[in-house]
Design a protein around this motif. Structure first.
Motif: not given
Length: 260
Positions: A20-25
């Motif tokens: 998964s990918h999280y834009l705040d990181r």
């Protein structure tokens, strides 16, 4: 405690999308890499190229081709506004058992965890029919098969642009362009202050025309449903299908849930 990221993800295989990918990181460079490897974006690009091939086989005149594509680009902000306001933010889809999972995937999960990149991207089984239904008949009416191909390609490319701008709005990044920074400001207010307005993504023209454009200072009180879109624990008792798919109903700020 319900995990903030307890969402039903699409099956992703291969490359960087094994996780998964999280834009705040993420950095802007990492976003570019992830964006051009995401299956839905690759599908839009491939279908755009196929549409160009169809156009070469059944070409419309230059005027009709440009007109067909231009009409779709011009219609996009109005279509997005209508879908975002009256479908994605509806309070009727979660009440229908066979629509509950669709509503959860296309928007509830995004507001529950706004920075989750896989959820931010539209699901192909919902986006492609919408793009086709809107663009192909309009293009065909303007320029036959060639016009339909041009309009469909324009819809796909516009969707790609929309998806990337949407990603930028959630990325831990300050846009250099003032116009993009302003879009981001309005969209962040939609997600973290009051979801009942600022429905546009790349354009807020229809928000201004229909009275839903706002600045945070104009609405000092934060919406109590900004993260759950009105699907509260009380509502879930009567309409449990989204809660069953989500492992319950998360409450509070997504970032604070994440830290709990």
């Amino acid at each position: 405690m319900i995990e903030a990221r307890n969402v039903k993800q699409e099956v992703i295989s291969g490359g960087i999308w094994r996780r998964s990918h999280y834009l705040d990181r993420m950095t802007l460079k990492e976003l570019w890499a992830a964006y051009f490897q995401y299956p839905a974006i690759l599908a839009y690009i491939a279908l755009s190229l196929i549409s160009v091939a169809v156009w070469t086989e059944y070409p419309a005149s230059a005027v009709r081709t440009v007109l067909a594509a231009g009409v779709i680009v011009g219609l996009y902000p109005a279509v997005w506004y209508a879908l975002h306001r009256w479908v994605l933010h509806s309070n009727w889809m979660f009440k229908v058992p066979f629509l509950a999972s669709t509503w959860k995937r296309i928007h509830y999960d995004h507001h529950q965890d706004p920075n989750h990149l896989e959820v931010l991207f539209g699901a192909l089984h919902t986006t492609l029919p919408t793009i086709g239904i809107i663009s192909i008949p309009v293009g065909y009416a303007i320029g036959g098969i060639g016009g339909a191909a041009a309009a469909f390609a324009a819809g796909l490319i516009t969707t790609c642009v929309y998806e990337f701008v949407h990603c930028i709005q959630h990325l831990a990044y300050k846009p250099r362009l003032k116009i993009i920074a302003e879009m981001k400001k309005r969209h962040m207010a939609h997600h973290f202050h009051d979801e009942r307005g600022n429905y546009g993504i790349t354009s807020y023209f229809w928000d201004k025309k229909l009275g839903t454009f706002y600045d945070r200072a104009e609405r000092p009180a934060k919406s109590p449903t900004v993260f759950n879109l009105g699907y509260t624990p009380e509502v879930a008792k009567r309409y449990p299908w989204v809660a069953e798919l989500s492992g319950g109903v998360a409450t509070g700020h997504p970032r604070k849930r994440d830290a709990a």
